[in-house]
Design a protein around this motif. Sequence first.
Motif, PDB file in Angstrom:
ATOM      1  N   LEU A 241     -16.976  18.444  74.398  1.00 21.65           N
ATOM      2  CA  LEU A 241     -17.361  19.825  74.637  1.00 21.65           C
ATOM      3  C   LEU A 241     -18.195  20.316  73.451  1.00 21.65           C
ATOM      4  N   PRO A 242     -19.185  21.167  73.685  1.00 23.87           N
ATOM      5  CA  PRO A 242     -20.077  21.618  72.592  1.00 23.87           C
ATOM      6  C   PRO A 242     -19.443  22.703  71.720  1.00 23.87           C
ATOM      7  N   ILE A 243     -18.293  22.388  71.157  1.00 23.98           N
ATOM      8  CA  ILE A 243     -17.580  23.360  70.326  1.00 23.98           C
ATOM      9  C   ILE A 243     -18.354  23.635  69.042  1.00 23.98           C
ATOM     10  N   ASP A 244     -18.835  22.584  68.391  1.00 25.19           N
ATOM     11  CA  ASP A 244     -19.571  22.771  67.136  1.00 25.19           C
ATOM     12  C   ASP A 244     -20.864  23.552  67.341  1.00 25.19           C
ATOM     13  N   GLU A 245     -21.453  23.441  68.512  1.00 22.23           N
ATOM     14  CA  GLU A 245     -22.728  24.100  68.786  1.00 22.23           C
ATOM     15  C   GLU A 245     -22.567  25.588  69.094  1.00 22.23           C
ATOM     16  N   TYR A 246     -21.381  25.988  69.556  1.00 18.36           N
ATOM     17  CA  TYR A 246     -21.196  27.375  69.997  1.00 18.36           C
ATOM     18  C   TYR A 246     -20.102  28.126  69.251  1.00 18.36           C
ATOM     19  N   MET A 247     -19.339  27.422  68.426  1.00 17.88           N
ATOM     20  CA  MET A 247     -18.211  28.065  67.755  1.00 17.88           C
ATOM     21  C   MET A 247     -18.219  27.750  66.257  1.00 17.88           C
ATOM     22  N   ILE A 248     -17.559  28.615  65.504  1.00 18.17           N
ATOM     23  CA  ILE A 248     -17.419  28.396  64.067  1.00 18.17           C
ATOM     24  C   ILE A 248     -15.948  28.559  63.692  1.00 18.17           C
ATOM     25  N   LYS A 249     -15.588  28.000  62.555  1.00 19.25           N
ATOM     26  CA  LYS A 249     -14.216  28.121  62.079  1.00 19.25           C
ATOM     27  C   LYS A 249     -13.946  29.558  61.633  1.00 19.25           C
ATOM     28  N   LYS A 250     -12.720  29.990  61.873  1.00 18.43           N
ATOM     29  CA  LYS A 250     -12.299  31.322  61.472  1.00 18.43           C
ATOM     30  C   LYS A 250     -11.163  31.179  60.469  1.00 18.43           C
ATOM     31  N   ASP A 251     -11.247  31.933  59.378  1.00 16.47           N
ATOM     32  CA  ASP A 251     -10.180  31.880  58.372  1.00 16.47           C
ATOM     33  C   ASP A 251      -8.864  32.361  58.973  1.00 16.47           C
ATOM     34  N   ASN A 252      -7.802  31.658  58.662  1.00 19.48           N
ATOM     35  CA  ASN A 252      -6.475  32.072  59.103  1.00 19.48           C
ATOM     36  C   ASN A 252      -5.449  31.720  58.039  1.00 19.48           C
ATOM     37  N   VAL A 253      -4.279  32.300  58.156  1.00 22.62           N
ATOM     38  CA  VAL A 253      -3.239  32.150  57.138  1.00 22.62           C
ATOM     39  C   VAL A 253      -2.881  30.687  56.920  1.00 22.62           C
TER      40      VAL A 253
END
Length: 314
Positions: A241-253
């Motif tokens: 799935l094109p996760i890297d192309e459409y999503m970015i990492k979000k900071d979390n605890v």
Amino acid sequence: METVESDRREKQIIGDSEIIDLLLIDVETNVERRAGKESAACSRNVLRKQRHWERQLAAKKCKRKEEKQRKKLSREHNAGSSTDDPRLSKRVWKAITKERLADAQRTGLKLCVDLSMTDRMSDKEISRLAGQLRRLYGSNKKATWPFHVFLTDLGEDSRLYRECIRMNDGFLNYMMDITEKGVLELFPPESVVYLTPDAEEALETVDPDKVYVLGGLVDESIQKKLSLSKASDLSVRTARLPIDEYMIKKDNVKNFHSKILAINQVFDILLTFFESGSWTKALQAWFPAGKGYVISAGGSPPRSAVAKTQHQNQ
């Protein structure tokens, strides 16, 4: 003396006559009562038959009305119209769903769940996989454009098969192909695209001439690249799935980020993309928030899905 005897006999005759009259009256009364009961019973039978006939007539009218609704909605569905009408009865929706799934089994995009790796799984993982298959089928039933789903390498003597029957009501009546055969026993290798999160190539669109395969695996021990290894053994094309192309990492605890999804989640993303033509919309709708990814600001331009008319003509 003779006169007395004569009077006595006359009185006896009169008494006997009165008794006979009373008996005749009683008999006539009983006959009238019996005739009345028979007449009442006959009336009740006639009334019961009339009510039964009226119920049958009403049921036929209702059925004809629902059949007209179903055909009308089916025509609208084939023309691409929305049929989300809450006024429709469950019976009509059930008929529409059944017809859509039947159409999918004739012309729908083919998607296989490869269940050849269940021998690596614990009983707990088998139960989780059975639940994911139930949710996958539920999503396909609700889809406007359902897929033609195959459960491959699923033998009747397997733990997963028994668990699906135990956990999933009506599993044996699911409108999908359940087979002991493997993917390559059903389709030529050049038509197969194995979806794995470890693939290098990102899936850009879906092709009705291809067969998409999901690895049916729940792996709590996080064994690396099992689905990629399976695809390599089959010598088939892989994609992710094109996760890297459409999503970015979000900071979390917990600083947790994962691209590993349950098979029903991957299925929901594919369904939404196929219907909308937008990876952004599909990933935003179904990629779990707890995985630590969000849609990138601005995002990449949505890819075009296969035209529905082209799909219908296959």
